[in-house]
Design an enzyme around this catalytic site. Structure first.
Site, short mmCIF file in Angstrom:
data_model
loop_
_atom_site.label_atom_id
_atom_site.label_comp_id
_atom_site.label_asym_id
_atom_site.label_seq_id
_atom_site.Cartn_x
_atom_site.Cartn_y
_atom_site.Cartn_z
N HIS A 85 0.83 -1.21 0.00
CA HIS A 85 0.00 0.00 0.00
C HIS A 85 0.86 1.25 0.00
O HIS A 85 0.61 2.18 -0.77
CB HIS A 85 -0.91 0.00 1.22
CG HIS A 85 -1.67 1.28 1.40
ND1 HIS A 85 -2.88 1.52 0.79
CD2 HIS A 85 -1.38 2.41 2.10
CE1 HIS A 85 -3.30 2.74 1.10
NE2 HIS A 85 -2.40 3.30 1.90
N GLU A 86 1.87 1.29 0.85
CA GLU A 86 2.74 2.46 0.91
C GLU A 86 3.52 2.63 -0.40
O GLU A 86 3.76 3.76 -0.84
CB GLU A 86 3.69 2.37 2.10
CG GLU A 86 3.01 2.32 3.46
CD GLU A 86 2.00 3.45 3.68
OE1 GLU A 86 2.17 4.54 3.06
OE2 GLU A 86 1.05 3.26 4.44
N HIS B 136 1.58 4.49 -2.96
CA HIS B 136 1.74 5.95 -2.93
C HIS B 136 2.99 6.39 -3.70
O HIS B 136 3.00 7.43 -4.36
CB HIS B 136 1.82 6.44 -1.48
CG HIS B 136 0.53 6.36 -0.74
ND1 HIS B 136 -0.65 6.90 -1.21
CD2 HIS B 136 0.22 5.80 0.46
CE1 HIS B 136 -1.62 6.69 -0.34
NE2 HIS B 136 -1.12 6.02 0.68
N HIS C 107 3.18 8.90 -6.87
CA HIS C 107 4.11 10.03 -6.96
C HIS C 107 4.91 9.97 -8.25
O HIS C 107 5.07 10.98 -8.95
CB HIS C 107 5.05 10.01 -5.75
CG HIS C 107 5.87 11.25 -5.62
ND1 HIS C 107 7.00 11.31 -4.82
CD2 HIS C 107 5.76 12.49 -6.18
CE1 HIS C 107 7.53 12.52 -4.89
NE2 HIS C 107 6.80 13.25 -5.71
#
Length: 234
Positions: A99-100, A103, A107
């Site tokens: 999940h991280e 991100h 980006h």
């Protein structure tokens, strides 16, 4: 004082809802942290593998301090994983790490919602820092009149809440999209399969619910303040 008391009642209700959602998330975290994955990869390995898959070579995976402290920092391009996730070889560690990294992929691909959220962060910090003080004056001792100092403070309070509410709402697609990317990658690359994948999806669902509860709370507060202002004009 009636306006302030109404605010406190609503705040209390959503505090309880937030506590319940947070408790469920912690329960899921503890449950799925004890379930190892067949691949035997740590959260750190999952994150590094996913970043490599997407050709992202300028993001580092580093350990973070604290329980559920996992986050992606776009400023220094780091995926920060809590000790349980960084070292863990469980369904939860794989889900959170992916999940991280979702991100980080956002980006790298200039995902519009993430760009917009990042752009308004400075304004949100100012608005959130002012809210409690504004509420004390606007809904407290200065009264609820639509004119004069009380009315002016209430308008400023509404504007501050509008900014933080917008941030909470734009956070939802950012978080849901990161989870979607994570689950898709975990499935396509056979990191998790079958029941493992279902449990990871359940874990990320409850993580997302914390943002849903926060956004709903902020929206209700904003509507309440707007209704108080409109009512004071009658």
């Amino acid at each position: 004082m009636s306006g302030y008391m109404g605010y406190m009642i609503i705040a209390g209700i959503f505090t309880l809802i937030g506590w319940w959602v947070s408790s469920r998330l912690k329960s899921k975290f503890n449950e799925y942290s004890k379930q190892p994955i067949a691949q035997g990869m740590t959260g750190k390995e999952v994150a590094e593998t996913m970043l490599h898959y997407y050709g992202i070579n300028d993001v580092n995976v580093v350990p973070a301090n604290g329980f559920l402290s996992d986050h992606y920092n776009p400023a220094n391009k780091t995926v920060n994983l809590s000790p349980e996730v960084f070292q863990g070889q469980s369904v939860m560690s794989a889900a959170v790490a992916a999940h991280e990294c979702g991100h980080a992929v956002q980006h790298a691909t200039a995902y519009s919602a993430l760009k917009f959220r990042s752009a308004i962060v400075p304004v949100v910090k100012v608005a959130s820092g002012m809210q409690q003080y504004l509420l004390l004056f606007a809904l407290g001792g200065f009264g609820m009149g639509a004119s004069g100092l009380g009315g002016t403070l209430l308008i400023i309070t509404i504007l501050a809440f509008a900014v933080t509410t917008l941030f909470s709402l734009i956070t939802l697609p950012v978080e849901f999209d990161a989870s979607r990317r994570a689950l898709l990658w975990l499935d396509q690359n056979k990191v998790l399969s079958g029941l493992e994948h279902d449990k990871a999806k359940d874990a990320l669902k409850w993580a997302a619910m914390t943002y849903v509860a926060a956004a709903l709370s902020s929206l209700v507060m904003l509507l309440y303040l707007a209704m108080q202002f409109m009512g004071s004009r009658d």
